[in-house]
Design a protein around this motif. Sequence first.
Motif, PDB file in Angstrom:
ATOM      1  N   ASN A 138      33.885  60.450  38.478  1.00 30.45           N
ATOM      2  CA  ASN A 138      34.402  61.796  38.733  1.00 30.45           C
ATOM      3  C   ASN A 138      34.058  62.300  40.143  1.00 30.45           C
ATOM      4  OD1 ASN A 138      31.672  62.108  38.347  1.00 30.45           O
ATOM      5  ND2 ASN A 138      31.827  63.943  37.073  1.00 30.45           N
ATOM      6  N   VAL A 139      33.702  61.374  41.035  1.00 25.74           N
ATOM      7  CA  VAL A 139      33.319  61.745  42.398  1.00 25.74           C
ATOM      8  C   VAL A 139      34.240  61.037  43.398  1.00 25.74           C
ATOM      9  CG1 VAL A 139      31.485  61.699  44.128  1.00 25.74           C
ATOM     10  CG2 VAL A 139      30.911  62.065  41.732  1.00 25.74           C
ATOM     11  N   GLU A 140      34.705  61.772  44.405  1.00 21.23           N
ATOM     12  CA  GLU A 140      35.480  61.164  45.485  1.00 21.23           C
ATOM     13  C   GLU A 140      35.050  61.759  46.820  1.00 21.23           C
ATOM     14  OE1 GLU A 140      39.554  62.603  46.389  1.00 21.23           O
ATOM     15  OE2 GLU A 140      39.451  63.520  44.371  1.00 21.23           O
ATOM     16  N   PHE A 141      35.300  61.009  47.895  1.00 21.08           N
ATOM     17  CA  PHE A 141      34.900  61.453  49.225  1.00 21.08           C
ATOM     18  C   PHE A 141      36.099  61.411  50.169  1.00 21.08           C
ATOM     19  CE2 PHE A 141      31.111  59.926  47.116  1.00 21.08           C
ATOM     20  CZ  PHE A 141      30.234  60.977  47.340  1.00 21.08           C
ATOM     21  N   ARG A 142      36.265  62.492  50.926  1.00 19.88           N
ATOM     22  CA  ARG A 142      37.395  62.626  51.835  1.00 19.88           C
ATOM     23  C   ARG A 142      36.897  62.843  53.265  1.00 19.88           C
ATOM     24  NH1 ARG A 142      41.236  66.864  48.336  1.00 19.88           N
ATOM     25  NH2 ARG A 142      41.263  65.614  46.402  1.00 19.88           N
ATOM     26  N   LEU A 143      37.516  62.148  54.197  1.00 25.02           N
ATOM     27  CA  LEU A 143      37.188  62.319  55.608  1.00 25.02           C
ATOM     28  C   LEU A 143      37.880  63.573  56.135  1.00 25.02           C
ATOM     29  CD1 LEU A 143      35.845  61.051  58.155  1.00 25.02           C
ATOM     30  CD2 LEU A 143      38.037  59.910  58.577  1.00 25.02           C
ATOM     31  N   GLY A 144      37.111  64.473  56.720  1.00 23.81           N
ATOM     32  CA  GLY A 144      37.702  65.698  57.250  1.00 23.81           C
ATOM     33  C   GLY A 144      36.649  66.640  57.786  1.00 23.81           C
ATOM     34  N   GLU A 145      37.113  67.659  58.494  1.00 27.17           N
ATOM     35  CA  GLU A 145      36.223  68.662  59.067  1.00 27.17           C
ATOM     36  C   GLU A 145      36.109  69.859  58.125  1.00 27.17           C
ATOM     37  OE1 GLU A 145      38.145  69.595  62.727  1.00 27.17           O
ATOM     38  OE2 GLU A 145      37.459  67.765  63.731  1.00 27.17           O
ATOM     39  N   VAL A 146      34.945  70.491  58.119  1.00 33.64           N
ATOM     40  CA  VAL A 146      34.762  71.664  57.252  1.00 33.64           C
ATOM     41  C   VAL A 146      35.591  72.848  57.740  1.00 33.64           C
ATOM     42  CG1 VAL A 146      32.489  70.968  56.430  1.00 33.64           C
ATOM     43  CG2 VAL A 146      32.659  72.362  58.495  1.00 33.64           C
ATOM     44  N   GLU A 147      36.038  72.794  58.993  1.00 30.32           N
ATOM     45  CA  GLU A 147      36.912  73.853  59.528  1.00 30.32           C
ATOM     46  C   GLU A 147      38.373  73.614  59.162  1.00 30.32           C
ATOM     47  OE1 GLU A 147      35.038  71.893  61.453  1.00 30.32           O
ATOM     48  OE2 GLU A 147      33.709  73.074  62.757  1.00 30.32           O
ATOM     49  N   ASN A 148      38.692  72.428  58.678  1.00 21.65           N
ATOM     50  CA  ASN A 148      40.068  72.064  58.308  1.00 21.65           C
ATOM     51  C   ASN A 148      40.007  71.192  57.061  1.00 21.65           C
ATOM     52  OD1 ASN A 148      41.634  73.054  60.838  1.00 21.65           O
ATOM     53  ND2 ASN A 148      39.984  71.817  61.701  1.00 21.65           N
ATOM     54  N   LEU A 149      39.731  71.800  55.940  1.00 18.05           N
ATOM     55  CA  LEU A 149      39.434  71.054  54.720  1.00 18.05           C
ATOM     56  C   LEU A 149      40.661  70.342  54.162  1.00 18.05           C
ATOM     57  CD1 LEU A 149      37.132  73.676  52.957  1.00 18.05           C
ATOM     58  CD2 LEU A 149      36.423  71.440  53.853  1.00 18.05           C
ATOM     59  N   PRO A 150      40.528  69.059  53.823  1.00 18.61           N
ATOM     60  CA  PRO A 150      41.616  68.300  53.206  1.00 18.61           C
ATOM     61  C   PRO A 150      41.669  68.562  51.697  1.00 18.61           C
ATOM     62  CG  PRO A 150      39.736  66.859  53.553  1.00 18.61           C
ATOM     63  CD  PRO A 150      39.352  68.198  54.106  1.00 18.61           C
ATOM     64  N   VAL A 151      41.842  69.842  51.355  1.00 18.06           N
ATOM     65  CA  VAL A 151      41.810  70.293  49.967  1.00 18.06           C
ATOM     66  C   VAL A 151      42.898  71.357  49.788  1.00 18.06           C
ATOM     67  CG1 VAL A 151      40.414  71.362  48.142  1.00 18.06           C
ATOM     68  CG2 VAL A 151      39.317  69.873  49.837  1.00 18.06           C
TER      69      VAL A 151
END
Length: 267
Positions: A136-149
């Motif tokens: 139930n865990v996944e990791f995404r590459l991205g900046e906290v200022e531009n969330l890939p969510v």
Amino acid sequence: MSEVQNDQIRNNVRENYKEIALRVVSNDNCCAPSCCTPDENQNISIEEISKKMGYTTEELKNIPNGANMGLGCGNPQAIADLKEGETVLDLGSGGGFDCFLASPKVGDKGRVIGVDMTPEMITKARNNAEKNQFKNVEFRLGEVENLPVADSFVDVIISNCVINLSPNKRRVFNEAYRVLKEGGRLAISDVVMTTELPKELQADIQLYSGCISGASTIDYLADLMKQAGFKNISIIPKDESKEFIKEWAPEHKLEEYIVSATITAVK
């Protein structure tokens, strides 16, 4: 700051955490380079660092090898009140430490997403998730200022000593507000500035990467959160954190300028 200056800061932070990701290979590393401790000569274990930040022995023994790198300034798990079935987002997830702690709390019906801008950290975290079967865990590459969510997607946002590293904190809180569901909440551990840092410390980009120069005042952070739309804002400084902050860079007496705090709010 200009976007060029912001990118310079991000690139420096990224390089710093790349080195840490490649250097720290296990949880029992005897000389842990913490988020705010570039000094590799410290004779202190990662477990000791984590206990000072508020993690329990029980929590620490259930973490995949190498996921805990002593990177933090508190324990957001202690204030997150995670519930089964919730979707959790970790800002600046590093090797996945807090994500792996959140995983059993939200259970099979829940979901944990870690976002980090350092590819080497993402690789380390994904390897640990696969090796230890965290479904139930996944990791995404991205900046906290531009969330890939997506918008209104998560129930809880956690973060551990990461927002101070951002050169655009207003954008971080705006993004956090965007991805939270109505009634969603923030549960953050971070450093705050209790009195103005000397100019030479403010200008030191290495100290920025070490969770020091990027610290903001409580009033400034509260104002940013209010402008983003958050309610029930609470920022509580933890004076006891001075005990480990003074070890970060003893020559600068950092405990006189910054302290760890718990930051909570609701959308």
